[in-house]
Design a protein around this motif. Structure first.
Motif, PDB file in Angstrom:
ATOM      1  N   MET A  43       0.834  -1.182   0.000  1.00  0.00           N
ATOM      2  CA  MET A  43       0.000   0.000   0.000  1.00  0.00           C
ATOM      3  C   MET A  43       0.883   1.252   0.000  1.00  0.00           C
ATOM      4  N   LEU A  44       0.411   2.317  -0.590  1.00  0.00           N
ATOM      5  CA  LEU A  44       1.146   3.565  -0.686  1.00  0.00           C
ATOM      6  C   LEU A  44       1.405   4.155   0.701  1.00  0.00           C
ATOM      7  N   LYS A  45       2.671   4.550   0.939  1.00  0.00           N
ATOM      8  CA  LYS A  45       3.042   5.194   2.199  1.00  0.00           C
ATOM      9  C   LYS A  45       3.561   6.610   1.964  1.00  0.00           C
ATOM     10  N   GLU A  46       4.338   6.789   0.912  1.00  0.00           N
ATOM     11  CA  GLU A  46       4.969   8.081   0.667  1.00  0.00           C
ATOM     12  C   GLU A  46       5.061   8.332  -0.829  1.00  0.00           C
ATOM     13  N   ILE A  47       4.975   9.620  -1.191  1.00  0.00           N
ATOM     14  CA  ILE A  47       5.295  10.008  -2.554  1.00  0.00           C
ATOM     15  C   ILE A  47       6.505  10.926  -2.488  1.00  0.00           C
ATOM     16  N   GLN A  48       7.304  10.894  -3.540  1.00  0.00           N
ATOM     17  CA  GLN A  48       8.505  11.710  -3.555  1.00  0.00           C
ATOM     18  C   GLN A  48       8.649  12.352  -4.933  1.00  0.00           C
ATOM     19  N   PHE A  49       8.860  13.674  -4.938  1.00  0.00           N
ATOM     20  CA  PHE A  49       9.143  14.378  -6.179  1.00  0.00           C
ATOM     21  C   PHE A  49      10.620  14.680  -6.232  1.00  0.00           C
ATOM     22  N   GLN A  50      11.285  14.213  -7.287  1.00  0.00           N
ATOM     23  CA  GLN A  50      12.699  14.501  -7.518  1.00  0.00           C
ATOM     24  C   GLN A  50      12.803  15.489  -8.667  1.00  0.00           C
ATOM     25  N   ARG A  51      13.332  16.664  -8.387  1.00  0.00           N
ATOM     26  CA  ARG A  51      13.412  17.734  -9.378  1.00  0.00           C
ATOM     27  C   ARG A  51      14.380  17.444 -10.523  1.00  0.00           C
ATOM     28  N   ARG A  52      15.386  16.623 -10.274  1.00  0.00           N
ATOM     29  CA  ARG A  52      16.412  16.376 -11.288  1.00  0.00           C
ATOM     30  C   ARG A  52      15.759  16.036 -12.619  1.00  0.00           C
ATOM     31  N   LYS A  53      16.078  16.826 -13.630  1.00  0.00           N
ATOM     32  CA  LYS A  53      15.441  16.662 -14.930  1.00  0.00           C
ATOM     33  C   LYS A  53      15.950  15.398 -15.628  1.00  0.00           C
ATOM     34  N   ARG A  54      15.017  14.673 -16.199  1.00  0.00           N
ATOM     35  CA  ARG A  54      15.312  13.499 -17.017  1.00  0.00           C
ATOM     36  C   ARG A  54      15.467  13.943 -18.462  1.00  0.00           C
ATOM     37  N   PRO A  55      15.780  13.031 -19.375  1.00  0.00           N
ATOM     38  CA  PRO A  55      15.906  13.417 -20.790  1.00  0.00           C
ATOM     39  C   PRO A  55      14.654  14.090 -21.353  1.00  0.00           C
ATOM     40  N   ASP A  56      13.475  13.798 -20.784  1.00  0.00           N
ATOM     41  CA  ASP A  56      12.248  14.438 -21.271  1.00  0.00           C
ATOM     42  C   ASP A  56      12.083  15.857 -20.721  1.00  0.00           C
ATOM     43  N   GLY A  57      13.050  16.322 -19.919  1.00  0.00           N
ATOM     44  CA  GLY A  57      12.999  17.671 -19.370  1.00  0.00           C
ATOM     45  C   GLY A  57      12.160  17.806 -18.117  1.00  0.00           C
ATOM     46  N   LYS A  58      11.644  16.693 -17.595  1.00  0.00           N
ATOM     47  CA  LYS A  58      10.769  16.718 -16.417  1.00  0.00           C
ATOM     48  C   LYS A  58      11.439  15.993 -15.253  1.00  0.00           C
ATOM     49  N   GLY A  59      10.984  16.346 -14.040  1.00  0.00           N
ATOM     50  CA  GLY A  59      11.359  15.598 -12.856  1.00  0.00           C
ATOM     51  C   GLY A  59      10.510  14.335 -12.789  1.00  0.00           C
ATOM     52  N   ARG A  60      10.589  13.633 -11.665  1.00  0.00           N
ATOM     53  CA  ARG A  60       9.817  12.397 -11.513  1.00  0.00           C
ATOM     54  C   ARG A  60       9.099  12.396 -10.183  1.00  0.00           C
ATOM     55  N   MET A  61       7.856  11.885 -10.214  1.00  0.00           N
ATOM     56  CA  MET A  61       7.074  11.642  -9.011  1.00  0.00           C
ATOM     57  C   MET A  61       7.091  10.141  -8.780  1.00  0.00           C
ATOM     58  N   TYR A  62       7.479   9.729  -7.591  1.00  0.00           N
ATOM     59  CA  TYR A  62       7.544   8.311  -7.233  1.00  0.00           C
ATOM     60  C   TYR A  62       6.519   7.995  -6.156  1.00  0.00           C
ATOM     61  N   ALA A  63       5.885   6.851  -6.270  1.00  0.00           N
ATOM     62  CA  ALA A  63       4.998   6.319  -5.236  1.00  0.00           C
ATOM     63  C   ALA A  63       5.736   5.160  -4.577  1.00  0.00           C
ATOM     64  N   MET A  64       5.788   5.158  -3.238  1.00  0.00           N
ATOM     65  CA  MET A  64       6.530   4.132  -2.504  1.00  0.00           C
ATOM     66  C   MET A  64       5.647   3.457  -1.468  1.00  0.00           C
TER      67      MET A  64
END
Length: 138
Positions: free
Chosen positions: A1-22
């Motif tokens: 079950m979802l406990k935390e979400i994390q946004f990492q600003r570091r840009k990927r090749p698509d120019g966007k950061g990433r939102m992770y569900a953990m």
């Protein structure tokens, strides 16, 4: 079950950061592109605009809105409880179809923006969990 979400600003090749569900073991169970691009300028109280600051946000909640808040916000809304109301949403004023599943990208006034389909998926996970922690990191 979802406990935390994390946004990492570091840009990927698509120019966007990433939102992770953990999950409760902090294993990544899903990830999506997420943008922290914002329109330069000042807010209504004269403070400079800026993206949701790095940090830990507790009691983050979400709802699938089906567009109830208008085109600027798309089809979901995730409340971070940031004192300047910098939250997470989809949509985008001026886009051809801000309610489309993959509406495209335009800057916000400081919120994080996800594609509607991705944000709805994440919002449903948060709704099941009740509330989660959001960590925003560089």
């Amino acid at each position: 079950m979802l406990k935390e979400i994390q946004f990492q600003r570091r840009k990927r090749p698509d120019g966007k950061g990433r939102m992770y569900a953990m999950d409760e073991n902090y294993s990544v169970i899903a990830e999506w592109p997420c943008s922290d691009d914002f329109v330069p300028g000042y807010n209504a109280t004269g403070d400079p605009r800026g993206s949701l600051p790095n940090g830990v946000y507790t009691s983050v909640t979400a709802e699938v809105t089906d567009g109830a808040y208008g085109p600027a916000y798309g089809t979901f809304y995730i409340t971070t409880h940031d004192p300047r109301a910098r939250d997470i949403h989809g949509g985008g004023s001026g886009l051809p179809d801000p309610y489309a599943d993959y509406q495209g990208w335009v800057p916000t006034y400081g919120c994080l923006r996800m594609q509607n389909a991705d944000g709805v998926e994440l919002s449903k996970m948060i709704e099941v969990a009740g509330s989660v922690v959001l960590t925003v990191v560089e």
